[in-house]
Scaffold this motif. Structure first.
Motif, PDB file in Angstrom:
ATOM      1  N   ASN A 246       4.528  53.258 -30.909  1.00 37.81           N
ATOM      2  CA  ASN A 246       5.340  54.267 -30.226  1.00 37.81           C
ATOM      3  C   ASN A 246       5.499  55.552 -31.035  1.00 37.81           C
ATOM      4  OD1 ASN A 246       6.515  53.030 -27.598  1.00 37.81           O
ATOM      5  ND2 ASN A 246       6.576  51.376 -29.112  1.00 37.81           N
ATOM      6  N   ARG A 247       4.707  55.660 -32.121  1.00 40.67           N
ATOM      7  CA  ARG A 247       4.652  56.863 -32.957  1.00 40.67           C
ATOM      8  C   ARG A 247       5.982  57.194 -33.641  1.00 40.67           C
ATOM      9  NH1 ARG A 247      -0.399  59.582 -31.559  1.00 40.67           N
ATOM     10  NH2 ARG A 247      -1.195  58.744 -29.595  1.00 40.67           N
ATOM     11  N   TYR A 248       6.852  56.197 -33.764  1.00 34.31           N
ATOM     12  CA  TYR A 248       8.044  56.416 -34.583  1.00 34.31           C
ATOM     13  C   TYR A 248       7.632  56.543 -36.044  1.00 34.31           C
ATOM     14  CZ  TYR A 248      10.697  54.847 -30.471  1.00 34.31           C
ATOM     15  OH  TYR A 248      11.231  54.718 -29.214  1.00 34.31           O
ATOM     16  N   TRP A 249       6.651  55.732 -36.443  1.00 36.07           N
ATOM     17  CA  TRP A 249       6.037  55.852 -37.751  1.00 36.07           C
ATOM     18  C   TRP A 249       4.633  56.406 -37.583  1.00 36.07           C
ATOM     19  CZ3 TRP A 249       7.089  50.610 -40.733  1.00 36.07           C
ATOM     20  CH2 TRP A 249       8.457  50.520 -41.011  1.00 36.07           C
ATOM     21  N   VAL A 250       4.285  57.367 -38.397  1.00 36.12           N
ATOM     22  CA  VAL A 250       2.955  57.978 -38.333  1.00 36.12           C
ATOM     23  C   VAL A 250       2.129  57.463 -39.506  1.00 36.12           C
ATOM     24  CG1 VAL A 250       1.647  60.139 -38.391  1.00 36.12           C
ATOM     25  CG2 VAL A 250       3.876  60.036 -37.216  1.00 36.12           C
ATOM     26  N   ILE A 251       0.984  56.870 -39.176  1.00 38.61           N
ATOM     27  CA  ILE A 251       0.038  56.434 -40.203  1.00 38.61           C
ATOM     28  C   ILE A 251      -1.323  57.056 -39.875  1.00 38.61           C
ATOM     29  CG2 ILE A 251       1.271  54.257 -40.507  1.00 38.61           C
ATOM     30  CD1 ILE A 251      -1.179  52.895 -39.106  1.00 38.61           C
ATOM     31  N   ASP A 252      -2.260  56.920 -40.772  1.00 36.22           N
ATOM     32  CA  ASP A 252      -3.618  57.395 -40.514  1.00 36.22           C
ATOM     33  C   ASP A 252      -4.332  56.346 -39.673  1.00 36.22           C
ATOM     34  OD1 ASP A 252      -6.176  58.363 -40.443  1.00 36.22           O
ATOM     35  OD2 ASP A 252      -6.458  58.458 -42.615  1.00 36.22           O
ATOM     36  N   MET A 253      -4.366  56.567 -38.354  1.00 36.05           N
ATOM     37  CA  MET A 253      -4.934  55.583 -37.438  1.00 36.05           C
ATOM     38  C   MET A 253      -6.457  55.516 -37.538  1.00 36.05           C
ATOM     39  SD  MET A 253      -2.774  53.763 -35.651  1.00 36.05           S
ATOM     40  CE  MET A 253      -3.547  53.357 -34.070  1.00 36.05           C
ATOM     41  N   LYS A 254      -7.065  56.490 -38.169  1.00 36.27           N
ATOM     42  CA  LYS A 254      -8.524  56.470 -38.318  1.00 36.27           C
ATOM     43  C   LYS A 254      -8.962  55.729 -39.579  1.00 36.27           C
ATOM     44  CE  LYS A 254      -9.280  60.592 -35.535  1.00 36.27           C
ATOM     45  NZ  LYS A 254      -9.840  61.977 -35.471  1.00 36.27           N
ATOM     46  N   GLN A 255      -7.985  55.176 -40.278  1.00 29.92           N
ATOM     47  CA  GLN A 255      -8.243  54.355 -41.455  1.00 29.92           C
ATOM     48  C   GLN A 255      -7.807  52.934 -41.108  1.00 29.92           C
ATOM     49  OE1 GLN A 255      -9.449  56.040 -44.170  1.00 29.92           O
ATOM     50  NE2 GLN A 255      -9.821  54.180 -45.347  1.00 29.92           N
ATOM     51  N   ARG A 256      -8.716  51.988 -41.171  1.00 28.76           N
ATOM     52  CA  ARG A 256      -8.448  50.616 -40.722  1.00 28.76           C
ATOM     53  C   ARG A 256      -7.264  49.998 -41.468  1.00 28.76           C
ATOM     54  NH1 ARG A 256     -11.697  46.272 -38.803  1.00 28.76           N
ATOM     55  NH2 ARG A 256     -10.227  44.660 -38.142  1.00 28.76           N
ATOM     56  N   VAL A 257      -6.303  49.479 -40.709  1.00 29.33           N
ATOM     57  CA  VAL A 257      -5.160  48.779 -41.283  1.00 29.33           C
ATOM     58  C   VAL A 257      -5.586  47.340 -41.592  1.00 29.33           C
ATOM     59  CG1 VAL A 257      -2.831  47.910 -40.870  1.00 29.33           C
ATOM     60  CG2 VAL A 257      -3.469  50.194 -40.060  1.00 29.33           C
ATOM     61  N   SER A 258      -5.365  46.919 -42.810  1.00 32.81           N
ATOM     62  CA  SER A 258      -5.607  45.531 -43.196  1.00 32.81           C
ATOM     63  C   SER A 258      -4.295  44.969 -43.719  1.00 32.81           C
ATOM     64  CB  SER A 258      -6.701  45.430 -44.259  1.00 32.81           C
ATOM     65  OG  SER A 258      -6.873  44.086 -44.655  1.00 32.81           O
ATOM     66  N   SER A 259      -3.583  44.246 -42.872  1.00 33.37           N
ATOM     67  CA  SER A 259      -2.231  43.813 -43.230  1.00 33.37           C
ATOM     68  C   SER A 259      -2.206  42.822 -44.382  1.00 33.37           C
ATOM     69  CB  SER A 259      -1.545  43.200 -42.006  1.00 33.37           C
ATOM     70  OG  SER A 259      -2.273  42.076 -41.553  1.00 33.37           O
ATOM     71  N   THR A 260      -3.300  42.086 -44.584  1.00 33.72           N
ATOM     72  CA  THR A 260      -3.314  41.081 -45.646  1.00 33.72           C
ATOM     73  C   THR A 260      -3.888  41.604 -46.955  1.00 33.72           C
ATOM     74  OG1 THR A 260      -5.457  40.266 -44.862  1.00 33.72           O
ATOM     75  CG2 THR A 260      -3.485  39.171 -44.009  1.00 33.72           C
ATOM     76  N   LEU A 261      -4.539  42.768 -46.906  1.00 32.30           N
ATOM     77  CA  LEU A 261      -5.212  43.266 -48.105  1.00 32.30           C
ATOM     78  C   LEU A 261      -4.584  44.517 -48.702  1.00 32.30           C
ATOM     79  CD1 LEU A 261      -8.974  42.848 -47.075  1.00 32.30           C
ATOM     80  CD2 LEU A 261      -7.598  41.335 -48.530  1.00 32.30           C
ATOM     81  N   ASN A 262      -3.991  45.358 -47.850  1.00 32.58           N
ATOM     82  CA  ASN A 262      -3.543  46.672 -48.335  1.00 32.58           C
ATOM     83  C   ASN A 262      -2.088  46.956 -47.981  1.00 32.58           C
ATOM     84  OD1 ASN A 262      -6.702  47.444 -47.181  1.00 32.58           O
ATOM     85  ND2 ASN A 262      -6.205  47.631 -49.351  1.00 32.58           N
ATOM     86  N   PRO A 263      -1.430  47.792 -48.782  1.00 35.03           N
ATOM     87  CA  PRO A 263      -0.100  48.272 -48.382  1.00 35.03           C
ATOM     88  C   PRO A 263      -0.222  49.225 -47.199  1.00 35.03           C
ATOM     89  CG  PRO A 263      -0.830  49.389 -50.378  1.00 35.03           C
ATOM     90  CD  PRO A 263      -1.850  48.323 -50.092  1.00 35.03           C
ATOM     91  N   LEU A 264       0.855  49.372 -46.448  1.00 34.20           N
ATOM     92  CA  LEU A 264       0.881  50.312 -45.328  1.00 34.20           C
ATOM     93  C   LEU A 264       1.412  51.645 -45.822  1.00 34.20           C
ATOM     94  CD1 LEU A 264       0.484  50.570 -42.177  1.00 34.20           C
ATOM     95  CD2 LEU A 264       2.964  50.235 -42.024  1.00 34.20           C
ATOM     96  N   ILE A 265       0.629  52.701 -45.618  1.00 34.26           N
ATOM     97  CA  ILE A 265       1.045  54.042 -46.020  1.00 34.26           C
ATOM     98  C   ILE A 265       1.628  54.760 -44.806  1.00 34.26           C
ATOM     99  CG2 ILE A 265       0.338  56.208 -47.083  1.00 34.26           C
ATOM    100  CD1 ILE A 265       0.032  53.704 -48.871  1.00 34.26           C
ATOM    101  N   ILE A 266       2.929  55.023 -44.833  1.00 33.06           N
ATOM    102  CA  ILE A 266       3.598  55.725 -43.737  1.00 33.06           C
ATOM    103  C   ILE A 266       3.673  57.204 -44.092  1.00 33.06           C
ATOM    104  CG2 ILE A 266       5.688  55.865 -42.316  1.00 33.06           C
ATOM    105  CD1 ILE A 266       6.293  52.943 -43.337  1.00 33.06           C
ATOM    106  N   LYS A 267       3.007  58.037 -43.294  1.00 36.62           N
ATOM    107  CA  LYS A 267       2.939  59.468 -43.587  1.00 36.62           C
ATOM    108  C   LYS A 267       4.201  60.203 -43.139  1.00 36.62           C
ATOM    109  CE  LYS A 267      -1.083  61.396 -42.750  1.00 36.62           C
ATOM    110  NZ  LYS A 267      -2.317  61.794 -42.023  1.00 36.62           N
ATOM    111  N   GLU A 268       4.759  59.771 -41.998  1.00 36.20           N
ATOM    112  CA  GLU A 268       5.984  60.396 -41.472  1.00 36.20           C
ATOM    113  C   GLU A 268       6.840  59.320 -40.823  1.00 36.20           C
ATOM    114  OE1 GLU A 268       5.486  63.746 -38.831  1.00 36.20           O
ATOM    115  OE2 GLU A 268       3.577  64.259 -39.746  1.00 36.20           O
TER     116      GLU A 268
END
Length: 276
Positions: A246-268
């Protein structure tokens, strides 16, 4: 037993028009072809649309569905109509004759079929609303016959004042597609069971602060918060998906999210101060 494709006749075309196939917008739209109209041996998919609020029917490989996810994420696209019929059929017959191209026919009945374009998008730019058509095909399937039929599509749509584009794998960002697919079921709270507005409002700041301060994978952080707040396992990651969808949190959607391997970077963080 495999399901046979519906035969094309004058009566079958008239029946579909009477059913409202190809008419309407958003939840009222009915595609010309659905998964019930094609052989069951094919790869077909139904997905509940964010924008339309209805089930979308995709009749080919994952290719059309992948592009659907891209268009779901686009803020300019407000409606997606798949399997849009090019009617009246007399017009595609005339265009085919003018171009010197064989019009597609039903191999069983030899009757001309109603041609369809894969997607017609309703696009909003400020107060301006326009329509764009997309034919979606992998490069490997762009043989001479397919390109001929696309010429008929393109000319038909041009005469309607609708711009036509060919979409191949070169126009599909699969990292974005996989991210939208990952988020897709979490868009509405009604699909998340026990997760409600109050819980989202309570957990959002806790999740944001925990993720901002952590360099561990997303799944590890959310599982720890599930345990800390005595929530059913998986609750916090569903809330995270809902916030991103719902775009409450903005992330780089063109960079694959890997929930088990990487931290989540919240831009806004655009979460409303008073909650949702």
């Amino acid at each position: 037993m495999a399901k046979a494709r519906t035969r094309t006749t004058v009566a079958s075309i008239a029946r579909r028009i009477k059913e409202g196939r190809g008419a309407g917008h958003f939840a009222e739209y009915k595609p010309w072809l659905t998964i019930h109209d094609v052989p069951s041996t094919g790869v077909v998919t139904r997905v509940l649309g964010w924008k339309s609020g209805r089930l979308h029917h995709y009749l080919s490989e994952h290719f059309e569905l992948a592009h659907h996810y891209q268009m779901e994420w686009s803020e300019e696209v407000v409606d997606i109509r798949e399997q849009f019929p090019l009617l009246p059929i007399e017009k595609t017959l005339f265009i085919a004759q003018k171009l010197g191209i064989r019009h597609p026919i039903d191999p069983n009945t030899k009757h001309p079929i109603v041609m369809t374009v894969d997607m017609v998008l309703t696009v909003k730019n400020g107060e301006d609303v326009s329509f764009i058509a997309h034919s979606i095909k992998p490069i490997s399937k762009l043989n001479r016959r397919t390109l001929e039929k696309m010429q008929i599509e393109k000319q038909f749509l041009k005469e309607m004042g609708v711009e036509w584009f060919l979409i191949t794998e070169q126009q599909i960002n699969y990292d974005l597609v996989k991210n939208v697919e990952w988020l897709h079921s979490a868009k509405t709270l009604s699909s998340l069971g026990h997760v409600n507005k109050d819980l989202v409002n309570e957990m959002q700041p806790n999740l944001f602060n925990a993720l901002r301060q952590s360099d561990t994978p997303l799944a590890k952080v959310t599982l720890a918060l599930d345990k800390q707040y005595a929530l059913p396992k998986g609750t916090c990651i569903q809330i995270v998906k809902h916030l991103i969808a719902n775009r409450y949190w903005v992330i780089d959607m063109k960079q694959r999210v890997s929930s088990t391997l990487n931290p989540l970077i919240i831009k806004e963080n655009n979460f409303p101060v008073g909650g949702i």
